[in-house]
Structure formats: structure tokens, C-alpha cells
Scaffold this motif. Structure first.
Motif, PDB file in Angstrom:
ATOM      1  N   GLY A  60       0.816  -1.214   0.000  1.00 25.37           N
ATOM      2  CA  GLY A  60       0.000   0.000   0.000  1.00 25.37           C
ATOM      3  C   GLY A  60       0.848   1.261   0.000  1.00 25.37           C
ATOM      4  O   GLY A  60       0.552   2.220  -0.718  1.00 25.37           O
ATOM      5  N   ALA A  61       1.921   1.255   0.783  1.00 18.96           N
ATOM      6  CA  ALA A  61       2.783   2.436   0.862  1.00 18.96           C
ATOM      7  C   ALA A  61       3.473   2.712  -0.473  1.00 18.96           C
ATOM      8  O   ALA A  61       3.541   3.861  -0.922  1.00 18.96           O
ATOM      9  N   LYS A  62       3.966   1.656  -1.096  1.00 19.39           N
ATOM     10  CA  LYS A  62       4.639   1.843  -2.393  1.00 19.39           C
ATOM     11  C   LYS A  62       3.653   2.263  -3.473  1.00 19.39           C
ATOM     12  O   LYS A  62       3.970   3.109  -4.310  1.00 19.39           O
ATOM     13  N   ALA A  63       2.462   1.683  -3.454  1.00 20.43           N
ATOM     14  CA  ALA A  63       1.453   2.051  -4.453  1.00 20.43           C
ATOM     15  C   ALA A  63       0.982   3.484  -4.243  1.00 20.43           C
ATOM     16  O   ALA A  63       0.721   4.210  -5.203  1.00 20.43           O
ATOM     17  N   SER A  64       0.888   3.909  -2.978  1.00 19.38           N
ATOM     18  CA  SER A  64       0.374   5.252  -2.706  1.00 19.38           C
ATOM     19  C   SER A  64       1.361   6.343  -3.102  1.00 19.38           C
ATOM     20  O   SER A  64       0.962   7.470  -3.365  1.00 19.38           O
ATOM     21  N   LYS A  65       2.646   6.020  -3.153  1.00 11.13           N
ATOM     22  CA  LYS A  65       3.646   7.024  -3.541  1.00 11.13           C
ATOM     23  C   LYS A  65       3.409   7.544  -4.948  1.00 11.13           C
ATOM     24  O   LYS A  65       3.738   8.684  -5.252  1.00 11.13           O
ATOM     25  N   ILE A  66       2.828   6.693  -5.796  1.00  6.55           N
ATOM     26  CA  ILE A  66       2.573   7.116  -7.177  1.00  6.55           C
ATOM     27  C   ILE A  66       1.075   7.228  -7.471  1.00  6.55           C
ATOM     28  O   ILE A  66       0.673   7.413  -8.603  1.00  6.55           O
ATOM     29  N   GLY A  67       0.260   7.075  -6.427  1.00  3.74           N
ATOM     30  CA  GLY A  67      -1.190   7.192  -6.604  1.00  3.74           C
ATOM     31  C   GLY A  67      -1.808   6.004  -7.299  1.00  3.74           C
ATOM     32  O   GLY A  67      -2.786   6.150  -8.036  1.00  3.74           O
ATOM     33  N   ALA A  68      -1.239   4.806  -7.089  1.00 10.44           N
ATOM     34  CA  ALA A  68      -1.681   3.625  -7.828  1.00 10.44           C
ATOM     35  C   ALA A  68      -2.578   2.688  -7.024  1.00 10.44           C
ATOM     36  O   ALA A  68      -2.859   1.587  -7.476  1.00 10.44           O
ATOM     37  N   MET A  69      -3.033   3.130  -5.856  1.00  9.27           N
ATOM     38  CA  MET A  69      -3.940   2.278  -5.099  1.00  9.27           C
ATOM     39  C   MET A  69      -5.285   2.200  -5.813  1.00  9.27           C
ATOM     40  O   MET A  69      -5.651   3.114  -6.562  1.00  9.27           O
ATOM     41  N   ASN A  70      -6.000   1.140  -5.575  1.00  7.99           N
ATOM     42  CA  ASN A  70      -7.341   0.998  -6.129  1.00  7.99           C
ATOM     43  C   ASN A  70      -8.152   2.218  -5.693  1.00  7.99           C
ATOM     44  O   ASN A  70      -8.285   2.479  -4.499  1.00  7.99           O
ATOM     45  N   PRO A  71      -8.692   2.996  -6.636  1.00  8.51           N
ATOM     46  CA  PRO A  71      -9.388   4.241  -6.282  1.00  8.51           C
ATOM     47  C   PRO A  71     -10.567   4.043  -5.326  1.00  8.51           C
ATOM     48  O   PRO A  71     -10.759   4.829  -4.406  1.00  8.51           O
ATOM     49  N   LYS A  72     -11.348   3.013  -5.550  1.00 10.05           N
ATOM     50  CA  LYS A  72     -12.509   2.765  -4.687  1.00 10.05           C
ATOM     51  C   LYS A  72     -12.050   2.430  -3.263  1.00 10.05           C
ATOM     52  O   LYS A  72     -12.581   2.948  -2.287  1.00 10.05           O
ATOM     53  N   ALA A  74      -9.103   3.193  -1.888  1.00 11.26           N
ATOM     54  CA  ALA A  74      -8.451   4.361  -1.301  1.00 11.26           C
ATOM     55  C   ALA A  74      -9.470   5.391  -0.820  1.00 11.26           C
ATOM     56  O   ALA A  74      -9.312   5.988   0.243  1.00 11.26           O
ATOM     57  N   LYS A  75     -10.523   5.584  -1.601  1.00 13.02           N
ATOM     58  CA  LYS A  75     -11.549   6.559  -1.223  1.00 13.02           C
ATOM     59  C   LYS A  75     -12.250   6.138   0.072  1.00 13.02           C
ATOM     60  O   LYS A  75     -12.439   6.950   0.974  1.00 13.02           O
ATOM     61  N   ASN A  76     -12.619   4.870   0.170  1.00 14.33           N
ATOM     62  CA  ASN A  76     -13.322   4.388   1.366  1.00 14.33           C
ATOM     63  C   ASN A  76     -12.413   4.329   2.588  1.00 14.33           C
ATOM     64  O   ASN A  76     -12.826   4.668   3.689  1.00 14.33           O
ATOM     65  N   LEU A 126      -3.410   1.548   6.683  1.00 11.23           N
ATOM     66  CA  LEU A 126      -3.820   1.656   5.276  1.00 11.23           C
ATOM     67  C   LEU A 126      -4.740   2.851   5.051  1.00 11.23           C
ATOM     68  O   LEU A 126      -4.750   3.427   3.964  1.00 11.23           O
ATOM     69  N   GLY A 127      -5.494   3.239   6.065  1.00 14.08           N
ATOM     70  CA  GLY A 127      -6.329   4.434   5.957  1.00 14.08           C
ATOM     71  C   GLY A 127      -5.478   5.683   5.753  1.00 14.08           C
ATOM     72  O   GLY A 127      -5.772   6.520   4.892  1.00 14.08           O
ATOM     73  N   LYS A 135      -4.020  12.207  -2.008  1.00 15.98           N
ATOM     74  CA  LYS A 135      -3.352  13.499  -2.140  1.00 15.98           C
ATOM     75  C   LYS A 135      -2.460  13.514  -3.388  1.00 15.98           C
ATOM     76  O   LYS A 135      -2.447  14.501  -4.134  1.00 15.98           O
ATOM     77  N   VAL A 136      -1.771  12.416  -3.643  1.00 14.17           N
ATOM     78  CA  VAL A 136      -0.926  12.317  -4.837  1.00 14.17           C
ATOM     79  C   VAL A 136      -1.791  12.419  -6.093  1.00 14.17           C
ATOM     80  O   VAL A 136      -1.426  13.111  -7.052  1.00 14.17           O
ATOM     81  N   ILE A 137      -2.928  11.752  -6.088  1.00 17.59           N
ATOM     82  CA  ILE A 137      -3.830  11.803  -7.243  1.00 17.59           C
ATOM     83  C   ILE A 137      -4.346  13.224  -7.465  1.00 17.59           C
ATOM     84  O   ILE A 137      -4.392  13.719  -8.601  1.00 17.59           O
TER      85      ILE A 137
END
Length: 143
Positions: A60-72, A74-76, A126-127, A135-137
Motif C-alpha cells: 500500500g505504501a509503495k502504491a500510494s507514492k505514485i497514486g496507484a492504489m485501487n481508487p474505490k 483508497a476513497k473508502n 492503510l487508511g 493526495k498524490v492523485i
């Protein structure tokens, strides 16, 4: 397009693996109780769950650095109510398991409490990771 498909497939496989390990470790924890408070099964379950959740947090941390987490997801997960809910859940379980351990002295309450704290702690982390992802997105969309 192939990279996007490969990412989606890899993420689905990762989720399946995570939930499989979660289920297996939960079954091991239940077996620990059934086998007269088997410390080996209990510790094995907690270690398996801890390793799986550490990997999940790293992913999750590595994916969030580039904004690549699943949008749904990440939003929830980034909603304040979700994070607060997990904190409240942790407090309720800690109080319940400590009280039950004091009353019964059963080692299961220690194992179950640790297990749940690992899971709940992971989703709290993860939240916050999801907030960073969002924020990256937003920054990327502004550019």
C-alpha cells in the motif's frame, strides 16, 4: 493497455493471496483453542498474519507514492469515519479481551486480541496510506 491489465491481475492475485493467508491463520487460531490452548498454533497464526499484513502495508505504501492504489479502496479507507471506526473497534476488542482474560485466564484471549490488533492496526495504517494516495492523485490532476 497490457501493463494496466497485468497490474489489475497482479492486484487481484495479491488480494486473493492475502485473504487466503488471513483465512488460514484464522483457522490456525481456532485450532489453537480446540487443541487445548496450543501455543504453537496460536503463535504460528499470529506470525503468519503479521507477515501478511506487513507485506500489505508495504504494498500500500509503495502504491500510494505514485497514486496507484485501487481508487474505490483508497476513497473508502481514507474517510475519517473509517479510520475512527477502526480505532473504536480496537478499543472495544482490547477492553473485551482483557476483561475476558482476567476473568477466565484463557490464553485464547491473548492470541485473539493480538490477532485482531494486527488486523485492525493494518487497516488503520492503510487508511492513512490511502489519504496519501488520494493526495498524490489530487496533485497529479491539478498539474
Amino acid at each position: 493497455m497490457q501493463k494496466t491489465y497485468a497490474y489489475k491481475l497482479a492486484f487481484k492475485c495479491f488480494k486473493a493471496l492475502y485473504w487466503s493467508v488471513f483465512t488460514l491463520s484464522l483457522i490456525m487460531l481456532i485450532i489453537a483453542v480446540a487443541v487445548e490452548d496450543s501455543v504453537i498454533f496460536g503463535i504460528s497464526a499470529i506470525v503468519m498474519e503479521l507477515v501478511a499484513n506487513i507485506i500489505y502495508i508495504i504494498f500500500g505504501a509503495k502504491a500510494s507514492k505514485i497514486g496507484a492504489m485501487n481508487p474505490k479502496f483508497a476513497k473508502n479507507m481514507a474517510k475519517p469515519g473509517t479510520i475512527i471506526g477502526y480505532f473504536m473497534l480496537a478499543i472495544i476488542y482490547i477492553i473485551m479481551y482483557v476483561r475476558n482474560f482476567i476473568n477466565d485466564g484463557d490464553i485464547f484471549y491473548i492470541f485473539a486480541g493480538l490477532y485482531l490488533l494486527i488486523v485492525i492496526g493494518t487497516f488503520i495504517i492503510l487508511g492513512f496510506v490511502a489519504k496519501k494516495n488520494n493526495k498524490v492523485i489530487e496533485e497529479t490532476e491539478e498539474e
